[in-house]
Structures are given as structure tokens and as C-alpha cells.
Design a protein around this motif. Structure first.
Motif, PDB file in Angstrom:
ATOM      1  N   GLN A 138      24.594 -77.026 146.588  1.00  0.00           N
ATOM      2  CA  GLN A 138      23.266 -77.131 145.978  1.00  0.00           C
ATOM      3  C   GLN A 138      23.032 -76.037 144.930  1.00  0.00           C
ATOM      4  N   TYR A 139      23.418 -74.824 145.261  1.00  0.00           N
ATOM      5  CA  TYR A 139      23.292 -73.714 144.327  1.00  0.00           C
ATOM      6  C   TYR A 139      24.178 -72.573 144.817  1.00  0.00           C
ATOM      7  N   GLY A 140      24.331 -71.560 143.950  1.00  0.00           N
ATOM      8  CA  GLY A 140      25.251 -70.490 144.318  1.00  0.00           C
ATOM      9  C   GLY A 140      24.840 -69.138 143.772  1.00  0.00           C
ATOM     10  N   PHE A 141      25.570 -68.124 144.212  1.00  0.00           N
ATOM     11  CA  PHE A 141      25.337 -66.747 143.792  1.00  0.00           C
ATOM     12  C   PHE A 141      26.657 -66.137 143.336  1.00  0.00           C
ATOM     13  N   THR A 142      26.658 -65.617 142.136  1.00  0.00           N
ATOM     14  CA  THR A 142      27.806 -64.874 141.617  1.00  0.00           C
ATOM     15  C   THR A 142      27.448 -63.392 141.684  1.00  0.00           C
ATOM     16  N   PHE A 143      28.210 -62.637 142.455  1.00  0.00           N
ATOM     17  CA  PHE A 143      27.934 -61.213 142.627  1.00  0.00           C
ATOM     18  C   PHE A 143      28.809 -60.435 141.647  1.00  0.00           C
ATOM     19  N   ASP A 144      28.233 -60.113 140.484  1.00  0.00           N
ATOM     20  CA  ASP A 144      29.065 -59.527 139.430  1.00  0.00           C
ATOM     21  C   ASP A 144      28.204 -58.970 138.309  1.00  0.00           C
ATOM     22  N   ALA A 145      27.400 -57.957 138.615  1.00  0.00           N
ATOM     23  CA  ALA A 145      26.611 -57.294 137.580  1.00  0.00           C
ATOM     24  C   ALA A 145      26.351 -55.862 138.017  1.00  0.00           C
ATOM     25  N   SER A 146      26.228 -54.980 137.049  1.00  0.00           N
ATOM     26  CA  SER A 146      25.929 -53.589 137.357  1.00  0.00           C
ATOM     27  C   SER A 146      24.442 -53.442 137.694  1.00  0.00           C
ATOM     28  N   GLN A 147      24.026 -52.232 137.942  1.00  0.00           N
ATOM     29  CA  GLN A 147      22.677 -51.822 138.338  1.00  0.00           C
ATOM     30  C   GLN A 147      22.506 -51.916 139.852  1.00  0.00           C
ATOM     31  N   LYS A 148      21.415 -51.298 140.306  1.00  0.00           N
ATOM     32  CA  LYS A 148      21.123 -51.274 141.735  1.00  0.00           C
ATOM     33  C   LYS A 148      20.905 -52.685 142.267  1.00  0.00           C
ATOM     34  N   VAL A 149      21.254 -52.891 143.518  1.00  0.00           N
ATOM     35  CA  VAL A 149      21.138 -54.198 144.156  1.00  0.00           C
ATOM     36  C   VAL A 149      19.685 -54.658 144.127  1.00  0.00           C
ATOM     37  N   GLY A 150      19.498 -55.936 143.755  1.00  0.00           N
ATOM     38  CA  GLY A 150      18.161 -56.503 143.678  1.00  0.00           C
ATOM     39  C   GLY A 150      17.849 -57.151 142.343  1.00  0.00           C
ATOM     40  N   LEU A 151      18.780 -57.047 141.399  1.00  0.00           N
ATOM     41  CA  LEU A 151      18.573 -57.637 140.075  1.00  0.00           C
ATOM     42  C   LEU A 151      19.031 -59.087 140.045  1.00  0.00           C
ATOM     43  N   ALA A 152      18.154 -59.970 139.573  1.00  0.00           N
ATOM     44  CA  ALA A 152      18.491 -61.374 139.327  1.00  0.00           C
ATOM     45  C   ALA A 152      18.688 -61.552 137.830  1.00  0.00           C
ATOM     46  N   VAL A 153      19.878 -61.980 137.422  1.00  0.00           N
ATOM     47  CA  VAL A 153      20.172 -62.200 136.009  1.00  0.00           C
ATOM     48  C   VAL A 153      19.700 -63.610 135.648  1.00  0.00           C
ATOM     49  N   THR A 154      18.620 -63.671 134.891  1.00  0.00           N
ATOM     50  CA  THR A 154      17.939 -64.941 134.655  1.00  0.00           C
ATOM     51  C   THR A 154      18.584 -65.804 133.580  1.00  0.00           C
ATOM     52  N   GLY A 155      19.487 -65.228 132.802  1.00  0.00           N
ATOM     53  CA  GLY A 155      20.159 -66.005 131.765  1.00  0.00           C
ATOM     54  C   GLY A 155      21.351 -65.243 131.228  1.00  0.00           C
ATOM     55  N   ALA A 156      22.279 -65.964 130.636  1.00  0.00           N
ATOM     56  CA  ALA A 156      23.478 -65.354 130.054  1.00  0.00           C
ATOM     57  C   ALA A 156      23.859 -66.148 128.808  1.00  0.00           C
ATOM     58  N   PRO A 157      24.614 -65.527 127.902  1.00  0.00           N
ATOM     59  CA  PRO A 157      24.773 -66.090 126.557  1.00  0.00           C
ATOM     60  C   PRO A 157      25.894 -67.106 126.404  1.00  0.00           C
ATOM     61  N   SER A 158      25.812 -67.835 125.300  1.00  0.00           N
ATOM     62  CA  SER A 158      26.982 -68.545 124.785  1.00  0.00           C
ATOM     63  C   SER A 158      27.889 -67.516 124.115  1.00  0.00           C
ATOM     64  N   TYR A 159      29.186 -67.857 124.045  1.00  0.00           N
ATOM     65  CA  TYR A 159      30.171 -66.874 123.576  1.00  0.00           C
ATOM     66  C   TYR A 159      31.179 -67.561 122.662  1.00  0.00           C
ATOM     67  N   ASP A 160      31.355 -67.006 121.470  1.00  0.00           N
ATOM     68  CA  ASP A 160      32.346 -67.495 120.513  1.00  0.00           C
ATOM     69  C   ASP A 160      33.418 -66.431 120.289  1.00  0.00           C
ATOM     70  N   LYS A 161      34.658 -66.877 120.164  1.00  0.00           N
ATOM     71  CA  LYS A 161      35.778 -65.994 119.839  1.00  0.00           C
ATOM     72  C   LYS A 161      36.390 -66.457 118.526  1.00  0.00           C
ATOM     73  N   ILE A 162      36.667 -65.498 117.644  1.00  0.00           N
ATOM     74  CA  ILE A 162      37.307 -65.801 116.368  1.00  0.00           C
ATOM     75  C   ILE A 162      38.571 -64.960 116.244  1.00  0.00           C
ATOM     76  N   GLU A 163      39.688 -65.617 115.992  1.00  0.00           N
ATOM     77  CA  GLU A 163      40.932 -64.915 115.667  1.00  0.00           C
ATOM     78  C   GLU A 163      41.250 -65.208 114.207  1.00  0.00           C
ATOM     79  N   ALA A 164      41.548 -64.154 113.464  1.00  0.00           N
ATOM     80  CA  ALA A 164      41.829 -64.308 112.036  1.00  0.00           C
ATOM     81  C   ALA A 164      43.122 -63.593 111.678  1.00  0.00           C
ATOM     82  N   VAL A 165      43.961 -64.253 110.878  1.00  0.00           N
ATOM     83  CA  VAL A 165      45.195 -63.632 110.385  1.00  0.00           C
ATOM     84  C   VAL A 165      45.172 -63.680 108.860  1.00  0.00           C
ATOM     85  N   PHE A 166      45.097 -62.508 108.244  1.00  0.00           N
ATOM     86  CA  PHE A 166      45.147 -62.417 106.784  1.00  0.00           C
ATOM     87  C   PHE A 166      46.600 -62.344 106.318  1.00  0.00           C
ATOM     88  N   HIS A 167      46.891 -63.087 105.267  1.00  0.00           N
ATOM     89  CA  HIS A 167      48.219 -63.063 104.657  1.00  0.00           C
ATOM     90  C   HIS A 167      48.082 -62.574 103.217  1.00  0.00           C
TER      91      HIS A 167
END
Length: 356
Positions: free
Chosen positions: A145-174
């Protein structure tokens, strides 16, 4: 029963940098079996544990891997703080969470506590861009139904209400190689093109929802040769997908413009690694977490993050998953530490969530 602190210290003593989780996964599987769970793996090496109970099905998640800097960690306990000897990271990210989950499961078994159906998920290669989570097998998480990911800094008791989209760019100049003393004008410097592109980009803190960074710039060569090749890796994150798109397109355009100005070329590989999510205050996962913190007298807080976690993938899969703080600080550095008091609070919180 082994104490929570002892469990944590024993986990820290096991090296498990990304892609080297095999030994610790066997240790964790044995611990899950001893606690009465049955287990399973997928092709990525993610470890699943199942404990039948009554009512809802709840997911408890942490990752097994650490950053490379935690290899060879030697824990030091002093004045109620667990840290290392200063030569490595500690690996409390995320072994504090793993230890707390094992503690909760052992307590449930020892005291025959009532609990919902529990699914435990220990993932691989989280520190390398959620690689393990991206290969999760949906059928192994059926009914959650739902879950908990335990993986953030700060004192215990923080609920992370949102997290970002993430883009990666690799570039090779010649560019074009040439002797830097005899005929530099016949060369095209890949380093110069890349440097101009970086200088033209908005980077670091863009606004309160968006960041961008160049994390790697590699251009090997002799000092007396105009460099003909440079490889760069960028990232961009945002809690707003339109802002992320705008930032990523700007970065790609600056790469192209710099190559065009100098008569060189650039190969660009753009990858969208994970998707933004947000939790509403009235969602079951948020209400459950707040209730548990209130019951235990923990300092409940809410805030979004610009960091990614397994929860990004789990939420994208349709499993509402809340990231929770676990008490460590200075992760990924030789200064990483966790107070014993916070570790014990984490154990109590995980137990509460596992028995609500």
C-alpha cells in the motif's frame, strides 16, 4: 538479542561499496531468515524479505551499498557519537537504516508483536544513481500500500515531502591537436571549448527548486599539445519539470555553441534518470509517519529535498513511499557521524512503523 548499536557496528565493518554488495547481502539474508522472514532476490541483486501479518502491506526500504570512501571503515565510539578514525566515511548512509530495520524485525519476533504484512527491500548500487532500484521486479512488491525509505540526514523525525527530477548530461568535445609552441593556431582546444561552455552556463543554486553542476572534467594530455578531446559530466535537478527542461536545454545549447565558435564538435548524451514526486499531507503514508513520530515524542518536521533516493523509483512505480531522516550527518565525507541517541530513536521509529 544483539543490540542496535552492535548490529550497526557489525554492518559498518563489512565493506559494501556499490557493486560489491554480495557479502553483506548474504549476511542480511541470514538475518532476515532468522527473524522469520522468507527472502528473494532479483537479477540486480536487490534483496527482498517478507513477513506475513494482518491488514495492510507496508514496505521498509534501505540500500546496502556505500560510497567508495567508506571502504575499510573503522568505527570509533566516543562521547555518545559513532564516527570513524578520520580516514574513511562511516557508511551510516545507509547502514544505520539497515541496522534499524533488522532491530525492528528481531524485536517483533522476540516479543511476538502484532504487525501488518511487511515487505523489506534492501537495494544495490543506490549511490550510483539508483541503479538497483531501477531494476526492481514489480511482481515482488505486489500488494504494497505504501512504504518508507530510510535514507536522509538530519535528526530522526523528518518527513521528506518531495524530491526532484534528475537529468544527466555527458559531453565529449573533439578539437584538433597541434604543438602548443610551434603551431598552436592550427589546433582547436577541446579544453578551451569546454571551459567556455561551462562559463556560459548557470550552475550550482539556480533557485530554491533547481540546482545544476559539472561534476567531472577530464582532458588528459601533454602540456605542450593543444588538447583535442575533453569529457565532461553534468547534472541538473529540479522539483519543477519545466524548470529542469529549461536548465538542461540551456546547458546543451552552451555546449553546442562553444564547439561551433571554435570549429570543433561535441557529442552530447542526455539521460533523464528519475522523476519528481510530492506527498500530500493527508496521504496515508504521511499520516502514518506523523502519528508514529507523535506517539514517540519525536520532533516531527516536513520539507522537500533536492536529493534522490530509491523512493523516486518506488513512487514512479505507483508505490507511495516517504523518505525519512535517520540521524546521520556529513555523509560521503570522512567527517560522517551518527549520535547513538539518534540511532536508537531510529530503531524505535522503525519498530513503531512496522507494528502500527
Amino acid at each position: 538479542m544483539q543490540t542496535l548499536v552492535d548490529t550497526f557496528l557489525s554492518l559498518v565493518a563489512f565493506d559494501s561499496p556499490s557493486f560489491e554488495e554480495q557479502k553483506i547481502s548474504l549476511l542480511l539474508e541470514h538475518a532476515l531468515l532468522e527473524a522469520g522472514l522468507y527472502t528473494d532476490y532479483d537479477e540486480a541483486g536487490n534483496l527482498y524479505g517478507y513477513l506475513n501479518g494482518e491488514g495492510s502491506t507496508i514496505l521498509l526500504n534501505a540500500h546496502m551499498d556505500t560510497v567508495e570512501l567508506a571502504r575499510g571503515a573503522k568505527a570509533v565510539v566516543e562521547d555518545g557519537i559513532i564516527r570513524t578514525d578520520g580516514t574513511t566515511a562511516l557508511g551510516a548512509d545507509d547502514k544505520a537504516a539497515v541496522a534499524a530495520i533488522l532491530f525492528a524485525l528481531r524485536t517483533i519476533k522476540e516479543n511476538r508483536l502484532a504487525h501488518p504484512n511487511l515487505v523489506i527491500l534492501f537495494t544495490t548500487a543506490e549511490e550510483q544513481g539508483l541503479i538497483g532500484a531501477k531494476q526492481l521486479e514489480v511482481d515482488k512488491l505486489q500488494g504494497v500500500q505504501y512504504g518508507f525509505t530510510f535514507d536522509a540526514s538530519q535528526k530522526v523525525g523528518l518527513a521528506v515531502t518531495g524530491a526532484p527530477s534528475y537529468d544527466k548530461i555527458e559531453a565529449v568535445f573533439h578539437g584538433k591537436g597541434a604543438h602548443a609552441g610551434f603551431k598552436p593556431e592550427s589546433g582547436i582546444s577541446a579544453i578551451q571549448m569546454a571551459s567556455e561552455a561551462i562559463s556560459a552556463m548557470p550552475l550550482l543554486r539556480i533557485d530554491h527548486e533547481t540546482t545544476a553542476n559539472v561534476g567531472s572534467f577530464i582532458a588528459p594530455g601533454a602540456k605542450n599539445i593543444v588538447c583535442d578531446k575533453a569529457r565532461l559530466v553534468f547534472e541538473a535537478r529540479s522539483l519543477d519539470n519545466e524548470k529542469l527542461k529549461k536548465q538542461t536545454e540551456r546547458m546543451k545549447q552552451e555546449l553546442l555553441d562553444a564547439a561551433r565558435r571554435h570549429g570543433g564538435s561535441v557529442e552530447i548524451h542526455h539521460e533523464h534518470l528519475y522523476e519528481v514526486y510530492r506527498h500530500q499531507q493527508d496521504s496515508p503514508v504521511m499520516k502514518t509517519f506523523k502519528h508514529a513520530c507523535t506517539k514517540l515524542g519525536l520532533p516531527y518536521r516536513e520539507e522537500p529535498t533536492l536529493g534522490g533516493s530509491d523512493a523516486n523509483i518506488l513512487n514512479e512505480m505507483g508505490i507511495p513511499t516517504l523518505v525519512c531522516s535517520i540521524g546521520y550527518e556529513e555523509a560521503h565525507t570522512t567527517n560522517e557521524y551518527i549520535p547513538i541517541e539518534e540511532l536508537e530513536r531510529l530503531g524505535s521509529l522503525v519498530l513503531e512503523l512496522a507494528t502500527l
